[in-house]
Every structure is written in structure tokens, then in C-alpha cells.
Design a protein around this motif. Structure first.
Motif, PDB file in Angstrom:
ATOM      1  N   CYS A  67     -44.147 -17.234  -1.693  1.00 39.70           N
ATOM      2  CA  CYS A  67     -43.593 -15.889  -1.778  1.00 39.70           C
ATOM      3  C   CYS A  67     -44.659 -14.906  -2.272  1.00 39.70           C
ATOM      4  O   CYS A  67     -44.792 -13.796  -1.752  1.00 39.70           O
ATOM      5  N   LEU A  68     -45.430 -15.336  -3.272  1.00 37.64           N
ATOM      6  CA  LEU A  68     -46.457 -14.459  -3.837  1.00 37.64           C
ATOM      7  C   LEU A  68     -47.552 -14.174  -2.814  1.00 37.64           C
ATOM      8  O   LEU A  68     -48.038 -13.044  -2.705  1.00 37.64           O
ATOM      9  N   ILE A  69     -47.909 -15.192  -2.029  1.00 39.23           N
ATOM     10  CA  ILE A  69     -48.946 -14.996  -1.009  1.00 39.23           C
ATOM     11  C   ILE A  69     -48.448 -14.016   0.052  1.00 39.23           C
ATOM     12  O   ILE A  69     -49.174 -13.113   0.458  1.00 39.23           O
ATOM     13  N   GLN A  70     -47.187 -14.176   0.436  1.00 34.73           N
ATOM     14  CA  GLN A  70     -46.655 -13.243   1.441  1.00 34.73           C
ATOM     15  C   GLN A  70     -46.652 -11.816   0.901  1.00 34.73           C
ATOM     16  O   GLN A  70     -46.906 -10.868   1.637  1.00 34.73           O
ATOM     17  N   TYR A  71     -46.389 -11.681  -0.393  1.00 36.45           N
ATOM     18  CA  TYR A  71     -46.349 -10.349  -0.993  1.00 36.45           C
ATOM     19  C   TYR A  71     -47.747  -9.761  -1.154  1.00 36.45           C
ATOM     20  O   TYR A  71     -48.008  -8.626  -0.769  1.00 36.45           O
ATOM     21  N   LYS A  72     -48.665 -10.561  -1.688  1.00 36.94           N
ATOM     22  CA  LYS A  72     -49.986 -10.025  -2.022  1.00 36.94           C
ATOM     23  C   LYS A  72     -50.965 -10.047  -0.850  1.00 36.94           C
ATOM     24  O   LYS A  72     -51.662  -9.074  -0.604  1.00 36.94           O
ATOM     25  N   GLU A  73     -51.019 -11.166  -0.146  1.00 36.03           N
ATOM     26  CA  GLU A  73     -52.039 -11.312   0.903  1.00 36.03           C
ATOM     27  C   GLU A  73     -51.559 -10.721   2.224  1.00 36.03           C
ATOM     28  O   GLU A  73     -52.325 -10.084   2.931  1.00 36.03           O
ATOM     29  N   CYS A  74     -50.289 -10.968   2.560  1.00 34.28           N
ATOM     30  CA  CYS A  74     -49.795 -10.403   3.822  1.00 34.28           C
ATOM     31  C   CYS A  74     -49.242  -8.995   3.618  1.00 34.28           C
ATOM     32  O   CYS A  74     -48.743  -8.383   4.556  1.00 34.28           O
ATOM     33  N   CYS A  75     -49.319  -8.498   2.390  1.00 37.23           N
ATOM     34  CA  CYS A  75     -48.919  -7.121   2.077  1.00 37.23           C
ATOM     35  C   CYS A  75     -47.468  -6.834   2.425  1.00 37.23           C
ATOM     36  O   CYS A  75     -47.153  -5.792   3.007  1.00 37.23           O
ATOM     37  N   ASP A  76     -46.576  -7.749   2.118  1.00 32.49           N
ATOM     38  CA  ASP A  76     -45.170  -7.550   2.425  1.00 32.49           C
ATOM     39  C   ASP A  76     -44.477  -6.865   1.248  1.00 32.49           C
ATOM     40  O   ASP A  76     -43.958  -7.503   0.351  1.00 32.49           O
ATOM     41  N   GLU A  77     -44.471  -5.548   1.274  1.00 35.54           N
ATOM     42  CA  GLU A  77     -43.941  -4.779   0.138  1.00 35.54           C
ATOM     43  C   GLU A  77     -42.460  -5.001  -0.099  1.00 35.54           C
ATOM     44  O   GLU A  77     -41.961  -4.786  -1.195  1.00 35.54           O
ATOM     45  N   ALA A  78     -41.750  -5.420   0.931  1.00 37.49           N
ATOM     46  CA  ALA A  78     -40.306  -5.605   0.791  1.00 37.49           C
ATOM     47  C   ALA A  78     -39.976  -6.622  -0.288  1.00 37.49           C
ATOM     48  O   ALA A  78     -38.882  -6.620  -0.848  1.00 37.49           O
ATOM     49  N   LEU A  79     -40.941  -7.501  -0.608  1.00 38.21           N
ATOM     50  CA  LEU A  79     -40.671  -8.567  -1.573  1.00 38.21           C
ATOM     51  C   LEU A  79     -40.822  -8.108  -3.018  1.00 38.21           C
ATOM     52  O   LEU A  79     -40.623  -8.892  -3.936  1.00 38.21           O
ATOM     53  N   ALA A  80     -41.191  -6.842  -3.242  1.00 37.04           N
ATOM     54  CA  ALA A  80     -41.504  -6.384  -4.598  1.00 37.04           C
ATOM     55  C   ALA A  80     -40.410  -6.706  -5.604  1.00 37.04           C
ATOM     56  O   ALA A  80     -40.680  -7.144  -6.713  1.00 37.04           O
ATOM     57  N   ASP A  81     -39.156  -6.524  -5.199  1.00 35.61           N
ATOM     58  CA  ASP A  81     -38.059  -6.700  -6.161  1.00 35.61           C
ATOM     59  C   ASP A  81     -37.661  -8.150  -6.379  1.00 35.61           C
ATOM     60  O   ASP A  81     -36.954  -8.471  -7.315  1.00 35.61           O
ATOM     61  N   VAL A  82     -38.135  -9.026  -5.495  1.00 31.64           N
ATOM     62  CA  VAL A  82     -37.698 -10.422  -5.538  1.00 31.64           C
ATOM     63  C   VAL A  82     -38.076 -11.094  -6.854  1.00 31.64           C
ATOM     64  O   VAL A  82     -37.314 -11.862  -7.427  1.00 31.64           O
ATOM     65  N   PHE A  83     -39.258 -10.729  -7.365  1.00 27.93           N
ATOM     66  CA  PHE A  83     -39.820 -11.489  -8.475  1.00 27.93           C
ATOM     67  C   PHE A  83     -39.070 -11.295  -9.787  1.00 27.93           C
ATOM     68  O   PHE A  83     -38.982 -12.200 -10.591  1.00 27.93           O
ATOM     69  N   LEU A  84     -38.573 -10.092 -10.034  1.00 27.12           N
ATOM     70  CA  LEU A  84     -37.959  -9.846 -11.327  1.00 27.12           C
ATOM     71  C   LEU A  84     -36.453  -9.622 -11.269  1.00 27.12           C
ATOM     72  O   LEU A  84     -35.856  -9.250 -12.274  1.00 27.12           O
ATOM     73  N   THR A  85     -35.827  -9.852 -10.105  1.00 20.27           N
ATOM     74  CA  THR A  85     -34.380  -9.599 -10.034  1.00 20.27           C
ATOM     75  C   THR A  85     -33.626 -10.346 -11.115  1.00 20.27           C
ATOM     76  O   THR A  85     -32.770  -9.785 -11.789  1.00 20.27           O
ATOM     77  N   GLU A  86     -33.923 -11.625 -11.254  1.00 18.06           N
ATOM     78  CA  GLU A  86     -33.154 -12.436 -12.198  1.00 18.06           C
ATOM     79  C   GLU A  86     -33.499 -12.101 -13.640  1.00 18.06           C
ATOM     80  O   GLU A  86     -32.684 -12.301 -14.535  1.00 18.06           O
ATOM     81  N   GLU A  87     -34.704 -11.614 -13.873  1.00 13.84           N
ATOM     82  CA  GLU A  87     -35.178 -11.412 -15.239  1.00 13.84           C
ATOM     83  C   GLU A  87     -35.133  -9.957 -15.664  1.00 13.84           C
ATOM     84  O   GLU A  87     -35.504  -9.621 -16.776  1.00 13.84           O
ATOM     85  N   LYS A  88     -34.667  -9.114 -14.759  1.00  9.19           N
ATOM     86  CA  LYS A  88     -34.743  -7.665 -14.982  1.00  9.19           C
ATOM     87  C   LYS A  88     -34.165  -7.238 -16.333  1.00  9.19           C
ATOM     88  O   LYS A  88     -34.853  -6.639 -17.163  1.00  9.19           O
ATOM     89  N   ASN A  89     -32.915  -7.631 -16.557  1.00  5.56           N
ATOM     90  CA  ASN A  89     -32.236  -7.168 -17.771  1.00  5.56           C
ATOM     91  C   ASN A  89     -32.862  -7.752 -19.026  1.00  5.56           C
ATOM     92  O   ASN A  89     -33.038  -7.072 -20.035  1.00  5.56           O
ATOM     93  N   ARG A  90     -33.211  -9.005 -18.951  1.00  7.83           N
ATOM     94  CA  ARG A  90     -33.813  -9.677 -20.095  1.00  7.83           C
ATOM     95  C   ARG A  90     -35.146  -9.040 -20.465  1.00  7.83           C
ATOM     96  O   ARG A  90     -35.418  -8.763 -21.645  1.00  7.83           O
ATOM     97  N   VAL A  91     -35.954  -8.781 -19.449  1.00 10.17           N
ATOM     98  CA  VAL A  91     -37.264  -8.192 -19.695  1.00 10.17           C
ATOM     99  C   VAL A  91     -37.122  -6.780 -20.257  1.00 10.17           C
ATOM    100  O   VAL A  91     -37.821  -6.379 -21.180  1.00 10.17           O
ATOM    101  N   LYS A  92     -36.184  -6.065 -19.695  1.00 10.29           N
ATOM    102  CA  LYS A  92     -35.933  -4.699 -20.190  1.00 10.29           C
ATOM    103  C   LYS A  92     -35.589  -4.723 -21.670  1.00 10.29           C
ATOM    104  O   LYS A  92     -36.097  -3.933 -22.465  1.00 10.29           O
ATOM    105  N   ARG A  93     -34.723  -5.672 -22.033  1.00 11.97           N
ATOM    106  CA  ARG A  93     -34.268  -5.758 -23.421  1.00 11.97           C
ATOM    107  C   ARG A  93     -35.414  -6.200 -24.328  1.00 11.97           C
ATOM    108  O   ARG A  93     -35.631  -5.657 -25.396  1.00 11.97           O
TER     109      ARG A  93
END
Lengths: 381, 211
Positions: free
Chosen positions: B60-86
Motif C-alpha cells: 500500500c505504501l509503495i502504491q502511495y509513494k512510488e506510484c503516486c496514488d494520492e487517493a490512498l492518503a487517508d487509508v493510513f490513519l483512518t483507524e488511528e485518526k481519533n486516537r492520534v488526535k487525542r
């Protein structure tokens, strides 16, 4: 909106990023921006004289007829070359390749499987001694331009609108079959005409033929003139099939024997069982030294190998006999059974191989496969 | 909506996909990520890591960084969003730098893209001095990367900062960043979205011996 590379038009796959719209269906080949003007990849000029070719054996009359028909038709349209396994598909298209090279046209030979690419490069390099024949596939990507390019279907993404003649070998094999991305990439790599080479055209190719988009040329006769081996089908319970299989391996102990099984687990199990009677090799996608095992099997002359359908295409061992254990399993379809049956009887020394299908239940697919081969033999006369 | 990795329609997936429709990945793609939520210390600095760097994550990270797939930006922190914010309320995220050429080629800042969904303040305080692809280097080369990172001259650091990176394999980039910050009176935390298991084990073991 259409993706210039994979020809996708499904709007759900497009995404608007900071550089504009791009296609996500073929994203694993890198980002292809939609609005960006894509230029055709320009490859080097082909030197004169590279079209000269030498074949190891002269073509038979039937082969020569098809070969010149193919070379002529391809100038005006796409062709489906429907030849039986072992009929010499590669040799038949050599004439078409040579005529294209003579007109300084770029030719590419694309195959779904990597292993076959390397094998085919050796063969074509022998046929065209004055041309630079290069293989492009995973692990061989340093050089991507030559007089004649042999590549996997995945590598076609490098050649946008680069080829005047694209030869697609085994388009009904995994991973090209039913893969919309690879189909699109192949379409965008070719600016001229295409030749499909197969023994078992899939529904899509048949459909194209029905619509009149491609011309079909049929050759059901192998160069040695003997009919295609037709499978014997035996149905019975587990133990009966095992006994049958052991008897079969003993009967044919002077020849190389291949036993195809549906799953990796079955290959390991059956391999261990057959070891009790004979020296037995196992080849599955999990086998690490696969090339080495195949090489050993080839050189040994009367070996026994248990394998899954990975050896179903492209592997030629002269004088083999073939058995399929559990041929009614869902992994085998009609095309793969025909391909497996086509492994047998390919050499001039032993033109009639023995094919055995062992089924646990009555299988309409196995019957269908047998009927197709019989039909092909009838048509060949 | 389709799953961003496998392209399967999310409405055809499992019940959780339909009912809790927040995740842009389908549950079968998501289940291949190993969520760990580990906390440990690296050179005395508290580290928080969300995932293990395994095959699915790296794909997933390679597709995001190397293939420049910006659509994946939110995938990485969806589950951790609230926890990280807090966890990091009042902190400033400092992403680890990539070379300007890569950045330009991509056309977007991949770490800022990941953090966008949390809404935390982001500051680009570091820059990379030596060019060279990190992923092509062997272990020794990667360890040298620690020297290839420095603070921007005009950077004004806030008091509480979080060093943020997508994946920590040998820890050398993070180590380089820590060296740059030595002697300053600021609070530092580290947040790595994914970590290499070997690196963590090494650190945990050394931690045990210290005690």
C-alpha cells in the motif's frame, strides 16, 4: 474520460490529485495522467538484413500455406492463429515477422508468462541470426530496445504506440486472460495489427471472430503428421484411480511421464505416494528450484514428475506421456485440459503419446476435451 | 464506493463494511494489516507505532509513494485518526523529509497527505542534504543516512514536537533527527505509522538490559 494507457473508461477509477486526473485501475504501473499528451515511444531504426531467417526444420506444406496466408492477411487486419498444441505456432509466424522487419516495422512478441519469454528469446535469436533479439521481463529490464522484442504482457506498458506488429502468444493464459488492465495496455502498445497465437481460444477471441474483427487461420496437424493424442478417460473411486495410475506409470517407464494434479497439497501427497514405486520429482509454484527440477526432468529421459497446472503451457519435453489425476476438479477447465493433453507426442521420434484422464466423477469437461481433440483430428485430414 | 486497494465494491463486502462505512479499504484488505499500537522508548524518546511493516502495508505504501496514488492518503490513519488526535493535542507534527526531486516528481507531500485527516499542525523543519534513494541502500548505507538530515536554517521549533514518519526500518532517519535536536529544551515524541519488527525487538531488548 479515457485512460491513455489501459483504455479504462469507468469513471469510478479516476481520481483528481494535485497533478490533475489520473487512472487508478493501472496505478501499479505508475501514475498515468489523463490530460498529459502522451507521445508514442520511438524505438530505434531496424538495420537492413535483420529480416533474414533460418529455420531448423523446413516448414511442412500445411505450415507453409498457413504461414504465407498469415503474412499476407496481417497487412490488412488482425489474425487469430488457432493451431493445435505442438503444431509449430512460433515457426509459422516467423515469415510474418520477417516481412514486417523488411519494411522496417517494429515487431513485438508478448507472452503472459515470464519463463516462456526467456525460452522463446533463445529460439528466435537462432531463427534471426542478424537481428538483435532482446527479452524484456522481470529481472531483464536494463535494455528495452532491440530489433525484435520479446516481453511479458506486463512489460508492454513501456511501449506506448510503439509496435506495428504485436504477436500475443497464449492470450488465454493467466494473467492476461480476463485482465482488463493488461488488455488495455496491449491495445495501447500496438499501432498496427495483432496476431493471436493459441491452441484454445477463449470466449472473447471467439466472439471477436464471430463479429468479423479478426480472421481465423486453423491448423490441426502437427509437423510429423500424426494425429493429436486423444485422452483415455477412466472414472472410479480413489483407490481404483491410484492403482490405475501406478499401473500406467509402470507401463510407460521408458518415457518421461508427467502427472498433473489440481492442488499443491495433492502434488505433494501423490508425489510421496509415487516415490514408493519410482523415482519421482515434484514441481509446484512452491518449489523453489523449479528451473532446476524441470531441467533434471528433461535431461533424465525417463523421469516421473508430479506437477500442478504451472507446467500446463510452454514446457516442451520430447516424448512425454501425460496423466491427469482428478481431472474433474474445478481448477481444470477445457482449455487447460487440452493444453495438458498437448504436452504429449510432440517429437518426431515418438509422435504418438499416451494421455490418461482419471476422474472421480463423470466429468463433462473431460469428455468435451476428448471430443474437441477427436474433432480436430478429423478436420486435419 | 470501491475498496481503494482491491477494487471490490464495498457494498458487496461483509456486514461491517456496509454498516461502519468509514474505512476506504474493505475488511479483507484491512485485516492483512497488523495493528500493534506499541509504545516503547528509542534513545529515551517515547515512540508510538500503529502497524507492523508487513507485506500488505508495504504494498500500500509503495502504491502511495512510488506510484503516486494520492487517493490512498487517508487509508493510513483512518483507524488511528481519533486516537492520534487525542494523544497529540497541542503538539506539532514534524514529518521526516524526502529529497526535493522526489517531492517535485510526486507533486504532493506524502506525509502531509497522511496527516491531513487528523487536522494537527504540521511543520517542515528538516531537509535532506544528500540525495540518494533510501530503499536502494543496504543496511550500512541506510545507517549512514542519519548524517544526511539537518534542520532548516530558518526553522522555528515549537516546544512540543512529534517526529512523524510513515515507516521506520532501521531507525537511522529518526536517529539523525534526534541528533539535530540535541541540546534544545523541547519535548519530543515519535510517531511511526509502521515499524519493522526487527528494529523494535532490538530496542526493546536493549531497554531491558538498561533496567
Amino acid at each position: 474520460m479515457q485512460c491513455p494507457r489501459c483504455m479504462n473508461t469507468d469513471q469510478e477509477y479516476f481520481y483528481h490529485g494535485s497533478r490533475g486526473w489520473y487512472c487508478r485501475r493501472c496505478i501499479s504501473f505508475g501514475r498515468a495522467l489523463i490530460e498529459e499528451e502522451k507521445e508514442a515511444v520511438s524505438l530505434k531504426e531496424i538495420p537492413a538484413g535483420s529480416e533474414e531467417y533460418i529455420l531448423q526444420y523446413p516448414l511442412t506444406q500445411a505450415q507453409a500455406r498457413i504461414a504465407s496466408a498469415c503474412a499476407q492477411y496481417v497487412k490488412s487486419g488482425d489474425i487469430l492463429l488457432h493451431c493445435a498444441c505442438g503444431a509449430g505456432k512460433t515457426e509459422i509466424v516467423v515469415q510474418s515477422i520477417a516481412e514486417a522487419l523488411k519494411e522496417r516495422k517494429k515487431v513485438c512478441f508478448a507472452i503472459p508468462r515470464r519463463q516462456v519469454v526467456l525460452e522463446l528469446r533463445e529460439r528466435l535469436a537462432q531463427y534471426f541470426p542478424h537481428a538483435r533479439v532482446i527479452a524484456v521481463c522481470g529481472g531483464h529490464t536494463a535494455e528495452t530496445d532491440g530489433d525484435l522484442i520479446i516481453c511479458t504482457t506486463h512489460q508492454l506498458y513501456r511501449y506506448y504506440q510503439a509496435f506495428d506488429l504485436l504477436i500475443l502468444d497464449e492470450p488465454d493464459a493467466f494473467p492476461y486472460k480476463d485482465n482488463a488492465v493488461l488488455h488495455g495496455i496491449a491495445a495501447s502498445a500496438c499501432r498496427g495489427h495483432r496476431i493471436y497465437l493459441t491452441a484454445t481460444p477463449d470466449a472473447e477471441l471467439k466472439d471477436m471472430k464471430e463479429k468479423g474483427i479478426i480472421t481465423e487461420l486453423v491448423l490441426n496437424r502437427r509437423p510429423h503428421g500424426h494425429p493429436l493424442p486423444v485422452p483415455q478417460i477412466h472414472t472410479g473411486f480413489h483407490l481404483f484411480l491410484l492403482i490405475r495410475l501406478v499401473r500406467w506409470t509402470r507401463q510407460h517407464r521408458d518415457h518421461p511421464r508427467m502427472v498433473f494434479v489440481p492442488t499443491i497439497a495433492a502434488a505433494e501427497g501423490l508425489g510421496r505416494f509415487l516415490c514408493l514405486f519410482d523415482k519421482c520429482m515434484i514441481c509446484t509454484s512452491r518449489t523453489e528450484n523449479r528451473d532446476e527440477v524441470i531441467e533434471r526432468f528433461r535431461s533424465c529421459g525417463n523421469g516421473l514428475i508430479v506437477c500442478t497446472s504451472i507446467l500446463e503451457r510452454g514446457v516442451t519435453v520430447s516424448g512425454t506421456d501425460v496423466a491427469v489425476y482428478n481431472a474433474d476438479h474445478a481448477v481444470f477447465d477445457e482449455a487447460s485440459l487440452i493444453q495438458i493433453a498437448g504436452r504429449a507426442g510432440r517429437s518426431f521420434q515418438k509422435p504418438d503419446g499416451d494421455v490418461l484422464f482419471l476422474c472421480r466423477t463423470k466429468s463433462s469437461l473431460a469428455e468435451k476435451c476428448r471430443r474437441q481433440l477427436e474433432e480436430a483430428n478429423r478436420c486435419a485430414v | 464506493m470501491r475498496c481503494l486497494m482491491c477494487g471490490k465494491d464495498l457494498m458487496e463486502g461483509s456486514l461491517t463494511d456496509i454498516l461502519i462505512g468509514e474505512d476506504p479499504l474493505c475488511s479483507s484488505c484491512r485485516s492483512q494489516w497488523e495493528k500493534i499500537r506499541w509504545r516503547f522508548r528509542f534513545h529515551g524518546v517515547p515512540v508510538y507505532a500503529s502497524y507492523l511493516y508487513n507485506e500488505a502495508f508495504s504494498a500500500c505504501l509503495i502504491q502511495y509513494k512510488e506510484c503516486c496514488d494520492e487517493a490512498l492518503a487517508d487509508v493510513f490513519l483512518t483507524e488511528e485518526k481519533n486516537r492520534v488526535k487525542r494523544m497529540y493535542r497541542g503538539w506539532t507534527m514534524i514529518p521526516m523529509p524526502s529529497t526535493p526531486e522526489r517531492q517535485k516528481q510526486r507533486g504532493f507531500h506524502h506525509l502531509r497527505g497522511m496527516l491531513a485527516c487528523t487536522g494537527l499542525p504540521v511543520l517542515d523543519a528538516f531537509e535532506k542534504t544528500a540525495a540518494g534513494e533510501q530503499k536502494k541502500q543496504d543496511r550500512a548505507g541506510r545507517l549512514k543516512m542519519a548524517d544526511a538530515i539537518r534542520l532548516k536554517e530558518d526553522a522555528v521549533l515549537p516546544e512540543k514536537i512529534v517526529l512523524f514518519d510513515d515507516t521506520v526500518t532501521t531507525g537511522s532517519t529518526i536517529l539523525g533527527a534526534l541528533r539535530c535536536l540535541e541540546g534544545r529544551n523541547i519535548q519530543i515524541r515519535i510517531y511511526a505509522v509502521s515499524v519493522n519488527y526487527r528494529w523494535v525487538r532490538k530496542n526493546r531488548v536493549s531497554l531491558l538490559f538498561k533496567r
